[in-house]
Design a protein around this motif. Structure first.
Motif, mmCIF file in Angstrom:
data_model
loop_
_atom_site.group_PDB
_atom_site.id
_atom_site.type_symbol
_atom_site.label_atom_id
_atom_site.label_comp_id
_atom_site.label_asym_id
_atom_site.label_seq_id
_atom_site.Cartn_x
_atom_site.Cartn_y
_atom_site.Cartn_z
ATOM 1 N N PHE A 161 0.833 -1.196 0.000
ATOM 2 C CA PHE A 161 0.000 0.000 0.000
ATOM 3 C C PHE A 161 0.867 1.245 0.000
ATOM 4 O O PHE A 161 1.928 1.285 0.623
ATOM 5 C CB PHE A 161 -0.933 0.011 1.212
ATOM 6 C CG PHE A 161 -2.188 -0.793 1.009
ATOM 7 C CD1 PHE A 161 -3.346 -0.189 0.544
ATOM 8 C CD2 PHE A 161 -2.189 -2.152 1.252
ATOM 9 C CE1 PHE A 161 -4.501 -0.930 0.335
ATOM 10 C CE2 PHE A 161 -3.337 -2.908 1.064
ATOM 11 C CZ PHE A 161 -4.508 -2.286 0.592
ATOM 12 N N HIS A 162 0.384 2.272 -0.694
ATOM 13 C CA HIS A 162 1.074 3.552 -0.732
ATOM 14 C C HIS A 162 1.180 4.101 0.689
ATOM 15 O O HIS A 162 0.241 3.998 1.477
ATOM 16 C CB HIS A 162 0.290 4.519 -1.626
ATOM 17 C CG HIS A 162 1.070 5.731 -2.003
ATOM 18 N ND1 HIS A 162 1.276 6.785 -1.122
ATOM 19 C CD2 HIS A 162 1.679 6.083 -3.164
ATOM 20 C CE1 HIS A 162 1.984 7.722 -1.733
ATOM 21 N NE2 HIS A 162 2.251 7.322 -2.971
ATOM 22 N N PRO A 163 2.326 4.680 1.061
ATOM 23 C CA PRO A 163 2.503 5.139 2.433
ATOM 24 C C PRO A 163 1.620 6.319 2.823
ATOM 25 O O PRO A 163 1.394 6.552 4.015
ATOM 26 C CB PRO A 163 3.987 5.530 2.489
ATOM 27 C CG PRO A 163 4.355 5.813 1.071
ATOM 28 C CD PRO A 163 3.540 4.868 0.241
ATOM 29 N N ASN A 164 1.117 7.072 1.834
ATOM 30 C CA ASN A 164 0.316 8.254 2.138
ATOM 31 C C ASN A 164 -1.134 8.120 1.692
ATOM 32 O O ASN A 164 -2.039 8.576 2.376
ATOM 33 C CB ASN A 164 0.937 9.500 1.504
ATOM 34 C CG ASN A 164 2.393 9.668 1.880
ATOM 35 O OD1 ASN A 164 2.769 9.472 3.020
ATOM 36 N ND2 ASN A 164 3.227 10.003 0.908
ATOM 37 N N ALA A 202 6.674 -6.598 -5.193
ATOM 38 C CA ALA A 202 6.262 -5.297 -5.712
ATOM 39 C C ALA A 202 6.112 -4.372 -4.514
ATOM 40 O O ALA A 202 5.305 -4.645 -3.623
ATOM 41 C CB ALA A 202 4.955 -5.407 -6.496
ATOM 42 N N LYS A 203 6.877 -3.293 -4.482
ATOM 43 C CA LYS A 203 6.903 -2.434 -3.301
ATOM 44 C C LYS A 203 6.912 -0.960 -3.670
ATOM 45 O O LYS A 203 7.529 -0.547 -4.659
ATOM 46 C CB LYS A 203 8.156 -2.721 -2.454
ATOM 47 C CG LYS A 203 8.161 -4.072 -1.755
ATOM 48 C CD LYS A 203 9.423 -4.230 -0.924
ATOM 49 C CE LYS A 203 9.456 -5.580 -0.208
ATOM 50 N NZ LYS A 203 8.445 -5.668 0.853
ATOM 51 N N PHE A 204 6.231 -0.155 -2.852
ATOM 52 C CA PHE A 204 6.380 1.297 -2.874
ATOM 53 C C PHE A 204 7.630 1.663 -2.076
ATOM 54 O O PHE A 204 7.951 1.015 -1.072
ATOM 55 C CB PHE A 204 5.187 1.982 -2.214
ATOM 56 C CG PHE A 204 3.919 1.979 -3.021
ATOM 57 C CD1 PHE A 204 3.751 2.860 -4.094
ATOM 58 C CD2 PHE A 204 2.889 1.116 -2.700
ATOM 59 C CE1 PHE A 204 2.570 2.867 -4.824
ATOM 60 C CE2 PHE A 204 1.704 1.123 -3.425
ATOM 61 C CZ PHE A 204 1.545 2.009 -4.492
ATOM 62 N N SER A 205 8.305 2.726 -2.505
ATOM 63 C CA SER A 205 9.367 3.268 -1.677
ATOM 64 C C SER A 205 8.759 3.890 -0.432
ATOM 65 O O SER A 205 7.539 4.094 -0.339
ATOM 66 C CB SER A 205 10.168 4.322 -2.464
ATOM 67 O OG SER A 205 9.326 5.404 -2.840
ATOM 68 N N ILE A 233 2.674 14.147 -3.781
ATOM 69 C CA ILE A 233 3.141 13.167 -2.809
ATOM 70 C C ILE A 233 3.316 13.897 -1.490
ATOM 71 O O ILE A 233 4.157 14.777 -1.351
ATOM 72 C CB ILE A 233 4.475 12.528 -3.252
ATOM 73 C CG1 ILE A 233 4.278 11.782 -4.559
ATOM 74 C CG2 ILE A 233 4.996 11.591 -2.178
ATOM 75 C CD1 ILE A 233 3.308 10.619 -4.461
ATOM 76 N N LEU A 234 2.497 13.547 -0.523
ATOM 77 C CA LEU A 234 2.476 14.252 0.744
ATOM 78 C C LEU A 234 3.051 13.390 1.847
ATOM 79 O O LEU A 234 2.930 12.169 1.825
ATOM 80 C CB LEU A 234 1.032 14.636 1.104
ATOM 81 C CG LEU A 234 0.299 15.492 0.064
ATOM 82 C CD1 LEU A 234 -1.166 15.630 0.463
ATOM 83 C CD2 LEU A 234 0.944 16.851 -0.062
ATOM 84 N N SER A 235 3.664 14.037 2.812
ATOM 85 C CA SER A 235 4.163 13.316 3.974
ATOM 86 C C SER A 235 2.996 12.855 4.821
ATOM 87 O O SER A 235 2.015 13.574 4.992
ATOM 88 C CB SER A 235 5.076 14.231 4.792
ATOM 89 O OG SER A 235 5.291 13.692 6.071
ATOM 90 N N PRO A 236 3.071 11.643 5.391
ATOM 91 C CA PRO A 236 1.975 11.164 6.240
ATOM 92 C C PRO A 236 1.721 12.075 7.435
ATOM 93 O O PRO A 236 0.628 12.105 7.971
ATOM 94 C CB PRO A 236 2.448 9.786 6.695
ATOM 95 C CG PRO A 236 3.464 9.377 5.688
ATOM 96 C CD PRO A 236 4.120 10.643 5.223
ATOM 97 N N THR A 237 2.730 12.840 7.863
ATOM 98 C CA THR A 237 2.567 13.714 9.023
ATOM 99 C C THR A 237 2.288 15.148 8.626
ATOM 100 O O THR A 237 2.170 16.017 9.468
ATOM 101 C CB THR A 237 3.834 13.676 9.895
ATOM 102 O OG1 THR A 237 4.964 14.086 9.111
ATOM 103 C CG2 THR A 237 4.081 12.264 10.412
ATOM 104 N N SER A 238 2.213 15.410 7.349
ATOM 105 C CA SER A 238 1.984 16.768 6.880
ATOM 106 C C SER A 238 0.569 17.212 7.195
ATOM 107 O O SER A 238 -0.394 16.463 7.026
ATOM 108 C CB SER A 238 2.219 16.850 5.371
ATOM 109 O OG SER A 238 1.737 18.079 4.873
ATOM 110 N N PRO A 239 0.379 18.475 7.649
ATOM 111 C CA PRO A 239 -0.977 18.973 7.903
ATOM 112 C C PRO A 239 -1.837 18.974 6.647
ATOM 113 O O PRO A 239 -3.055 18.969 6.723
ATOM 114 C CB PRO A 239 -0.730 20.405 8.410
ATOM 115 C CG PRO A 239 0.678 20.421 8.886
ATOM 116 C CD PRO A 239 1.414 19.444 8.012
ATOM 117 N N GLY A 240 -1.195 18.993 5.480
ATOM 118 C CA GLY A 240 -1.948 19.026 4.230
ATOM 119 C C GLY A 240 -2.331 17.668 3.702
ATOM 120 O O GLY A 240 -2.989 17.557 2.664
#
Length: 446
Positions: A161-164, A202-205, A233-240
Motif C-alpha cells: 500500500f502507498h505510504p500516504n 512489488a513495493k512502494f518506496s 506526494i504528501l508526507s503522512p505527518t503533513s498537515p496538508g
C-alpha cells in the motif's frame, strides 16, 4: 564444500589410506578436479591449510568480539516478553483456495444510506489468493465486503500500500503483471506489463515516489511518480495530507518506468532502505546482496559469506531493515538447511548475529521462508517451512515461541502496528489473528 573435499583428499594422501583414497577420487572426481584447477590453496600442504584456517578463525573471533562491543544496546537488551502469541481469531471463509498474501489497512468505505452517502472507517484485512482474487474483509467481524476480480489472470503473490494514500494498492501476480488499484472504488489506475514471468515482489518506496517490481525473469523494474500538480506526494505527518474520506476525487499518483536491471538468476527478495536512496536485492544462485543506488543505478555488492569465498550455499529469500536506528541492520532469511537467518550490518558484509532453527525439516531448499519484525526490534517472526510461526528473541538469538494454529504451510505475515496484532495466512486457506494478550477479540475495541 569443494574445499572440504580437497582437505579430505589431502588427509587421505598424507596418511597413505590408498584404497579409501582411490574410491574417494572416483566418487568425487568432478568436484576434486575443478577445485584443484581453480583453487591455489589446494597446492599448499595440508598442515599449512589447517594452520591458515585456524589463524583466520582466531582473527575472525577477535573481529567478532570487537564487533560485539559496537552493537547497539537495543540489540543486546532483553525485550519485555510481550509479543503476539495467542490465537484470538481465525477466518476460514474468505477464500476457497490458498491465500498467498495478506495486509491490513484502515479503509474508508462509502455507503448509500437514507438518501445520502455515509463514510465508515473499517479496519480491513486485504488478501490475495491463488484464486486470482483480492478480497477486503472486516478485521472486526470477518465479513468480506468487497472482491477485486478480473484484474489478474494468475494468483496474487504480493501486495503493498502507498505510504500516504492508504487506498492505493500495488499488486504482483503469477501472470507477470502488476497493478495499481484504488480499493475504495475497485478501479484499476495502472497495469504494468514489463515482466515476462512471475512477479514475486512489488513495493512502494518509503516516501511513495517510486515503485520497484521483481520477477523470476531475472529483472527488477523501477518506476518513478509522474511529475505534475495532479499527483502530489504528501508526507503522512503533513498537515496538508488529506483524510481518505475526502480524497475520493483527488487524482492518485501514476508512475512511469525509468530503469530496468537484469541479474543472473531469479530475484527472491527486495527492500528499500530508510532514506530511499538504496534498494537491496537478493538473487537465487548468488552469494551477494546487491545494493542498488536509486540515483545512478550503480550496483555495490556485499558478500554474504563470512570467509569471503564465492560458494553459494543459500539464497537470501527475504530481507528487511531493522525497525530502529534508521535500518542500521539488515535481517536476511535464507533457505539454508539449518534454517539460518543472518543479521548483517547494513552496507557491509559483517554478520552481527546468526539465528538457527535446528529442527529437521525436509526439503528446506524448496520452501519460501519469510520474516516479519516486531516494531520494537526485540523480536521477529518467521515462517515458510511448515505450519508453525516461530518467534525469535534478538538478544538471546533463540526461538522463544512457536505459534500453532495453521494446518498447512504459512505463506505470508503482516504486523498491524495500530492494533498490535500479527496477521498470518497460508495454504490452509485461513487468515489468523494473533494477539499479545490472551483475550479473544480484544482488538475490536481499538
Amino acid at each position: 564444500m569443494a574445499l572440504t573435499h580437497i582437505l579430505v583428499l589431502k588427509f587421505l594422501e598424507y596418511n597413505n589410506y590408498t584404497s579409501t583414497l582411490e574410491s574417494f577420487r572416483q566418487e568425487a572426481k568432478e568436484i576434486i578436479e575443478n577445485e584443484e584447477q581453480n583453487n591455489e590453496q589446494t597446492k599448499q600442504p595440508l598442515t599449512a591449510i589447517i594452520q591458515e584456517y585456524l589463524f583466520n578463525q582466531l582473527q575472525s573471533n577477535v573481529e567478532n568480539m570487537s564487533l560485539e562491543r559496537n552493537i547497539d544496546d537495543y540489540l543486546i537488551t532483553p525485550g519485555n516478553n510481550k509479543y503476539p502469541r495467542y490465537l484470538c481469531e481465525s477466518f476460514s471463509q474468505i477464500h476457497t483456495n490458498n491465500i498467498l498474501s495478506v495486509r491490513t489497512q484502515t479503509l474508508t468505505i462509502r455507503n448509500f444510506n437514507d438518501g445520502e452517502y455515509q463514510f465508515s472507517e473499517i479496519p480491513t484485512i486485504i488478501t490475495g489468493s491463488a484464486d486470482k482474487s483480492i478480497r477486503l474483509t472486516s478485521l472486526l467481524t470477518g465479513d468480506t465486503f468487497n472482491v477485486v476480480n478480473n484484474i489478474h489472470k494468475g494468483g496474487i503473490i504480493c501486495l503493498d500500500f502507498h505510504p500516504n494514500y492508504n487506498h492505493l494498492m500495488l499488486t504482483g501476480s503469477m501472470d507477470s503483471t502488476c497493478s495499481l488499484i484504488n480499493v475504495s472504488t475497485l478501479n484499476t489506475i495502472q497495469t504494468f506489463k514489463d515482466h515476462s514471468k512471475y512477479v514475486v515482489r512489488a513495493k512502494f518506496s518509503i516516501d511513495g515516489n517510486m515503485i520497484v517490481t521483481a520477477s523470476y525473469d531475472h529483472t527488477i523494474n523501477i518506476y518513478n511518480v509522474e511529475n505534475g500538480e495532479n499527483t502530489p506526494i504528501l508526507s503522512p505527518t503533513s498537515p496538508g495530507t488529506p483524510l481518505l474520506s475526502s480524497t475520493t476525487n483527488i487524482p492518485l499518483p501514476k508512475y512511469n518506468k525509468i530503469h530496468s536491471i537484469t541479474f543472473g538468476g531469479n530475484i527472491e527478495s527486495i527492500c528499500f532502505l530508510s532514506n530511499d536512496q538504496y534498494l537491496v536485492v537478493g538473487i537465487r544462485g548468488d552469494n551477494y546482496l546487491h545494493y542498488i543506488n536509486l540515483v545512478n543505478f550503480s550496483d555495490k555488492k556485499y558478500n554474504m559469506n563470512s570467509n569471503g569465498d564465492d560458494w553459494v550455499s543459500f539464497t537470501p529469500m527475504d530481507i528487511s531493515p531493522s525497525p530502529h536506528n534508521h535500518g542500521k541492520y539488515l535481517l536476511v532469511s535464507t533457505d539454508d538447511e539449518n534454517g539460518r537467518i543472518i543479521l548483517f550490518r547494513t552496507h557491509s558484509s559483517q554478520q552481527i548475529y546468526n539465528f538457527y532453527d535446528l529442527e529437521m525439516i525436509p526439503d528446506r531448499k524448496l520452501t519460501n521462508p519469510r520474516h516479519c519484525w516486531h516494531p520494537n526490534g526485540k523480536y521477529f517472526f518467521t515462517f515458510g517451512v511448515d505450519s508453525f510461526i516461530r518467534v525469535y528473541d534478538v538478544a538471546t538469538k533463540t526461538i522463544v515461541h512457536k505459534l500453532q494454529g495453521h494446518k498447512d504451510i504459512v505463506r505470508d505475515l503482516w504486523f498491524d502496528q495500530d492494533r498490535d496484532l500479527l496477521i498470518s495466512c497460508g495454504f490452509d486457506k485461513t487468515v489468523k489473528i494473533w494477539s499479545a494478550d490472551d483475550a479473544t477479540n480484544q482488538y475490536s475495541n481499538n
